[in-house]
Design a protein around this motif. Structure first.
Motif, PDB file in Angstrom:
ATOM      1  N   CYS A  41       0.810  -1.214   0.000  1.00 56.77           N
ATOM      2  CA  CYS A  41       0.000   0.000   0.000  1.00 56.77           C
ATOM      3  C   CYS A  41       0.845   1.266   0.000  1.00 56.77           C
ATOM      4  CB  CYS A  41      -0.895  -0.002   1.226  1.00 56.77           C
ATOM      5  SG  CYS A  41       0.042   0.053   2.775  1.00 56.77           S
ATOM      6  N   THR A  43       1.237   2.995   2.464  1.00 55.45           N
ATOM      7  CA  THR A  43       0.576   3.946   3.370  1.00 55.45           C
ATOM      8  C   THR A  43       0.364   3.355   4.764  1.00 55.45           C
ATOM      9  OG1 THR A  43      -1.563   3.211   2.532  1.00 55.45           O
ATOM     10  CG2 THR A  43      -0.654   5.202   1.550  1.00 55.45           C
ATOM     11  N   SER A  44       1.221   2.430   5.162  1.00 57.38           N
ATOM     12  CA  SER A  44       1.208   1.804   6.499  1.00 57.38           C
ATOM     13  C   SER A  44      -0.078   1.057   6.841  1.00 57.38           C
ATOM     14  CB  SER A  44       1.578   2.802   7.609  1.00 57.38           C
ATOM     15  OG  SER A  44       0.765   3.937   7.587  1.00 57.38           O
ATOM     16  N   GLN A  45      -0.783   0.581   5.840  1.00 56.91           N
ATOM     17  CA  GLN A  45      -2.024  -0.155   6.087  1.00 56.91           C
ATOM     18  C   GLN A  45      -1.856  -1.667   5.945  1.00 56.91           C
ATOM     19  OE1 GLN A  45      -4.887   1.716   6.797  1.00 56.91           O
ATOM     20  NE2 GLN A  45      -3.603   3.522   6.620  1.00 56.91           N
ATOM     21  N   ALA A  57       8.990  -5.824  15.312  1.00 53.83           N
ATOM     22  CA  ALA A  57       8.358  -5.614  14.006  1.00 53.83           C
ATOM     23  C   ALA A  57       7.945  -4.164  13.792  1.00 53.83           C
ATOM     24  CB  ALA A  57       7.133  -6.518  13.874  1.00 53.83           C
ATOM     25  N   ILE A  58       8.264  -3.650  12.612  1.00 56.00           N
ATOM     26  CA  ILE A  58       7.819  -2.308  12.212  1.00 56.00           C
ATOM     27  C   ILE A  58       7.445  -2.342  10.729  1.00 56.00           C
ATOM     28  CG2 ILE A  58       9.434  -1.272  13.877  1.00 56.00           C
ATOM     29  CD1 ILE A  58      10.857  -0.155  11.238  1.00 56.00           C
ATOM     30  N   LYS A  59       6.736  -1.302  10.288  1.00 55.51           N
ATOM     31  CA  LYS A  59       6.414  -1.196   8.872  1.00 55.51           C
ATOM     32  C   LYS A  59       7.477  -0.320   8.213  1.00 55.51           C
ATOM     33  CE  LYS A  59       1.568  -2.212   9.387  1.00 55.51           C
ATOM     34  NZ  LYS A  59       0.160  -1.785   9.360  1.00 55.51           N
ATOM     35  N   GLU A 113       6.482 -11.401  15.454  1.00 52.77           N
ATOM     36  CA  GLU A 113       6.284 -10.395  16.506  1.00 52.77           C
ATOM     37  C   GLU A 113       5.237 -10.884  17.518  1.00 52.77           C
ATOM     38  OE1 GLU A 113       7.808  -7.711  17.128  1.00 52.77           O
ATOM     39  OE2 GLU A 113       6.497  -6.581  18.482  1.00 52.77           O
ATOM     40  N   HIS A 128      -5.962 -10.900  16.076  1.00 53.56           N
ATOM     41  CA  HIS A 128      -5.655  -9.520  16.472  1.00 53.56           C
ATOM     42  C   HIS A 128      -4.192  -9.188  16.243  1.00 53.56           C
ATOM     43  CE1 HIS A 128      -9.348  -7.839  17.853  1.00 53.56           C
ATOM     44  NE2 HIS A 128      -9.649  -8.975  18.460  1.00 53.56           N
ATOM     45  N   GLY A 129      -3.323 -10.159  16.493  1.00 54.29           N
ATOM     46  CA  GLY A 129      -1.885  -9.924  16.320  1.00 54.29           C
ATOM     47  C   GLY A 129      -1.522  -9.637  14.870  1.00 54.29           C
ATOM     48  N   GLU A 131      -3.517  -8.001  12.756  1.00 52.08           N
ATOM     49  CA  GLU A 131      -4.505  -7.064  12.190  1.00 52.08           C
ATOM     50  C   GLU A 131      -3.872  -5.972  11.328  1.00 52.08           C
ATOM     51  OE1 GLU A 131      -6.867  -5.613  15.409  1.00 52.08           O
ATOM     52  OE2 GLU A 131      -5.168  -4.739  16.443  1.00 52.08           O
ATOM     53  N   GLY A 132      -2.563  -5.817  11.411  1.00 52.48           N
ATOM     54  CA  GLY A 132      -1.913  -4.823  10.559  1.00 52.48           C
ATOM     55  C   GLY A 132      -1.448  -5.392   9.230  1.00 52.48           C
TER      56      GLY A 132
ATOM     57  N   MET B   1       5.997   6.271  -2.641  1.00 51.59           N
ATOM     58  CA  MET B   1       5.845   7.719  -2.554  1.00 51.59           C
ATOM     59  C   MET B   1       7.096   8.326  -1.947  1.00 51.59           C
ATOM     60  SD  MET B   1       1.936   8.173  -1.227  1.00 51.59           S
ATOM     61  CE  MET B   1       2.008   6.906  -0.004  1.00 51.59           C
ATOM     62  N   LYS B  41       5.078  11.838   3.039  1.00 50.72           N
ATOM     63  CA  LYS B  41       4.962  11.075   1.795  1.00 50.72           C
ATOM     64  C   LYS B  41       3.827  11.601   0.923  1.00 50.72           C
ATOM     65  CE  LYS B  41       5.426   6.547   2.152  1.00 50.72           C
ATOM     66  NZ  LYS B  41       5.216   5.212   2.778  1.00 50.72           N
ATOM     67  N   ASP B 102      -2.145  -1.102  14.900  1.00 53.32           N
ATOM     68  CA  ASP B 102      -1.763  -2.510  14.914  1.00 53.32           C
ATOM     69  C   ASP B 102      -0.406  -2.623  15.606  1.00 53.32           C
ATOM     70  OD1 ASP B 102       0.477  -2.261  12.932  1.00 53.32           O
ATOM     71  OD2 ASP B 102      -1.170  -1.621  11.643  1.00 53.32           O
ATOM     72  N   PRO B 103       0.077  -3.852  15.851  1.00 52.28           N
ATOM     73  CA  PRO B 103       1.299  -3.990  16.644  1.00 52.28           C
ATOM     74  C   PRO B 103       2.504  -3.216  16.089  1.00 52.28           C
ATOM     75  CG  PRO B 103       0.202  -6.112  16.465  1.00 52.28           C
ATOM     76  CD  PRO B 103      -0.550  -5.165  15.574  1.00 52.28           C
ATOM     77  N   ALA B 104       2.690  -3.212  14.771  1.00 50.80           N
ATOM     78  CA  ALA B 104       3.860  -2.527  14.203  1.00 50.80           C
ATOM     79  C   ALA B 104       3.758  -1.012  14.417  1.00 50.80           C
ATOM     80  CB  ALA B 104       4.001  -2.859  12.718  1.00 50.80           C
ATOM     81  N   VAL B 105       2.557  -0.476  14.308  1.00 46.72           N
ATOM     82  CA  VAL B 105       2.346   0.958  14.570  1.00 46.72           C
ATOM     83  C   VAL B 105       2.605   1.256  16.049  1.00 46.72           C
ATOM     84  CG1 VAL B 105       0.588   2.782  14.665  1.00 46.72           C
ATOM     85  CG2 VAL B 105       0.737   1.305  12.655  1.00 46.72           C
ATOM     86  N   ARG B 106       2.145   0.364  16.906  1.00 53.77           N
ATOM     87  CA  ARG B 106       2.330   0.585  18.355  1.00 53.77           C
ATOM     88  C   ARG B 106       3.796   0.479  18.763  1.00 53.77           C
ATOM     89  NH1 ARG B 106      -2.597  -2.478  18.434  1.00 53.77           N
ATOM     90  NH2 ARG B 106      -1.642  -4.433  19.102  1.00 53.77           N
ATOM     91  N   ASN B 107       4.592  -0.277  18.015  1.00 50.24           N
ATOM     92  CA  ASN B 107       6.017  -0.377  18.324  1.00 50.24           C
ATOM     93  C   ASN B 107       6.768   0.908  18.014  1.00 50.24           C
ATOM     94  OD1 ASN B 107       6.013  -2.987  19.287  1.00 50.24           O
ATOM     95  ND2 ASN B 107       6.459  -3.926  17.306  1.00 50.24           N
ATOM     96  N   ARG B 108       6.219   1.751  17.125  1.00 46.20           N
ATOM     97  CA  ARG B 108       6.910   2.979  16.719  1.00 46.20           C
ATOM     98  C   ARG B 108       6.250   4.220  17.303  1.00 46.20           C
ATOM     99  NH1 ARG B 108      11.846   2.565  15.077  1.00 46.20           N
ATOM    100  NH2 ARG B 108      11.820   4.228  13.553  1.00 46.20           N
TER     101      ARG B 108
END
Ligand code: FAD
Ligand code: FES
Ligand code: FES
Lengths: 158, 288
Positions: A41, A43-45, A57-59, A113, A128-129, A131-132, B1, B41, B102-108
């Protein structure tokens, strides 16, 4: 402006001068032919770009390369050790947790993660884990089965 | 982007960050980047320079001293959600953080970035208002402390001045007989709040001696639901009394209720009492 950074990618050290606006996902894919990390995406979705930064874990489409300076990055290519698939990879294979495979690198690292923070998740917690992370092919059922099996295998291994 | 070009500076301390902000007018602080990087972006933000405060140690962590919980601005949502101190003494904050993205967003993503950004659909602003948190900011004129109620001024607008940095958030730990909760009607795709309700109740002798309720998500900035709080004060926290109080929420929402393609203004007004009831019910259970 260029900014000097050094990172370790899947155990190999790299030094680069990067533009501050460069995204981490582009750095990773351009470093040395390691293109398992996908851009979905942007866009972090969707989670296709999920990587581990110092084990967390990160995006990577929503991180700058300069922010990763001094860290150790693990992508899907770095998960298997010594020609042995990681239990998560093994389980995604066995349980048909993928079809086209585009979401899979990110999905496996997101599952990594989850199991790092909760080694014995219920099915609900697995959902839930993850969900991203989105998958347009599998309908998720086999992904849930794969993560459940990998969790059990990893607990057996200790 | 690709973001537009910008310069990058990494601050080792709050004073260094403050100096850099002053030296490079038109620059922006970068915390976890979970709101700023998407904006860059999309080219909705084009700062001259980005000043990274992500490595300032003093800005991280949760400490409890003398009944006050201090949360550093760079504490991540994941850290808030996993904190045993918060789980015991400030449940609403841990609960709200656990439900962000979500977990990755919460980690940052960080608490400081979340509240400085002041997106109406964010979870933490309403929580801090209900908890009556105090926010410490540092700038060229020194330090000042602001009440959460006054910090949020409007959509994406806070009381932070141009060269100020939010450094810490202080929250009174719950006392005996106090409980809090956060109930969120989450947007099914983004998990952002369509309606967010933060509730803190204090009980004594089986009755509610005080209730604090703040609503987010559906209003430009979090509002205290005084109309709900009033009805509950002095009452038993029965399901019936909670429902009666929750029904009064619309009176506190004002005339700026947000609506969008997913949830219209009228729809949000109609379902708000349900979420207030859920928040209060959970807070009341925890207060026992
Ligand atoms: C996919 C996705 C889903 C999300 N879902 C939710 C959700 O459900 N609920 C929710 O509440 N949020 C949600 N968010 C937003 C998220 O919580 C962000 O982490 C948060 O809004 C920003 O925090 P940050 O540390 O990433 O800040 P940044 O993005 O680094 O900064 C945001 C803004 O705040 C400023 N800033 C940062 N730190 C400070 C400081 N200490 N002092 C002064 N100014 C500062 C920056 O200059 C910038 O303008 C989501 C984000 C994404 C990408
Ligand atoms: S490409 Fe990063 S989340 Fe979709
Ligand atoms: S396997 Fe095709 S997107 Fe998941």
């Amino acid at each position: 402006m260029k900014f000097p950074i050094s990172v370790t990618l899947n155990g190999r050290p790299y030094r680069r001068e990067v533009e501050p606006r460069q995204l981490l996902v582009h750095l990773i894919r351009d470093l040395g032919g390691v293109t398992g990390t996908k851009i979905g995406c942007d866009t972090s979705q969707c989670g296709a770009c999920t990587v581990l930064l110092d084990g967390v874990a990160i995006k990577s489409c929503t991180a700058l390369a300069v922010q990763a300076d001094g860290t150790s990055i693990t992508t899907i290519e770095g998960l298997a050790g010594d020609g042995q698939l990681h239990p998560l990879q093994e389980a995604f294979w066995n349980k048909h947790g993928l079809q086209c495979g585009y979401c899979t690198p990110g999905m496996i690292l997101a599952a990594h993660e989850l199991l790092r923070t909760n080694p014995q998740p219920s099915d609900d917690q697995i959902r839930h884990g993850l969900e991203g992370n989105m998958c347009r092919c599998t309908g998720y059922q086999n992904i849930i089965r794969a993560v459940r099996e990998a969790a059990a295998a990893m607990r057996r291994k200790g | 982007m690709y973001a537009p070009e910008f310069d990058y500076y990494r601050a080792g301390s709050v004073s260094e960050a403050a100096g850099l902000l002053r030296k490079y007018p038109g620059s922006k602080l970068l915390a976890g980047g979970q709101s700023l990087i998407p904006l860059l972006k999309l080219r909705l933000a084009a700062p001259v320079a980005v000043i990274d405060i992500g490595r300032i140690r003093d800005l991280k962590g949760i400490t409890v001293k003398g009944g006050t919980i201090r949360v550093g601005a760079m504490t991540t949502h994941a850290e808030l959600a996993a904190s045993s101190e918060l789980a015991e003494q400030c449940h609403a904050l841990a609960q709200a953080a656990a439900g962000i993205g979500d977990p990755a967003v919460r980690n940052r993503g960080t608490i400081g970035g979340n509240v400085a950004h002041a997106d109406p659909a964010s979870d933490l602003p309403a929580v801090l208002v209900a908890l009556e948190a105090k926010l410490t900011v540092e700038g060229p004129d020194g330090k000042r402390t602001l009440d959460a109620g006054g910090f949020f001024q409007g959509m994406m607008t806070t009381a932070l001045k141009e060269h100020e940095i939010l450094t810490a958030i202080e929250i009174p730990a719950h006392s005996k007989g106090q409980g809090s909760a956060y109930a969120k009607f989450a947007h099914p795709a983004s998990r952002y709040a369509v309606i967010g309700v933060a509730a803190v109740v204090t009980t004594s002798g089986g009755k509610c001696s005080a209730a604090r309720v703040a609503i987010g998500g559906m209003v430009p900035r979090p509002v205290r639901a005084a109309s709900v709080e009033r009805v509950l004060a002095g009452q038993e926290l029965s399901a019936e009394n909670i429902a009666k109080a929750a029904g009064q929420v619309t009176e506190s929402l004002g005339n700026e209720v947000l609506g969008d393609i997913f949830a219209s203004e009228q729809y949000r007004r109609s379902v708000a009492p349900v979420w207030v009831k859920r928040g209060l019910t959970q807070a009341a259970e925890r207060a026992r």
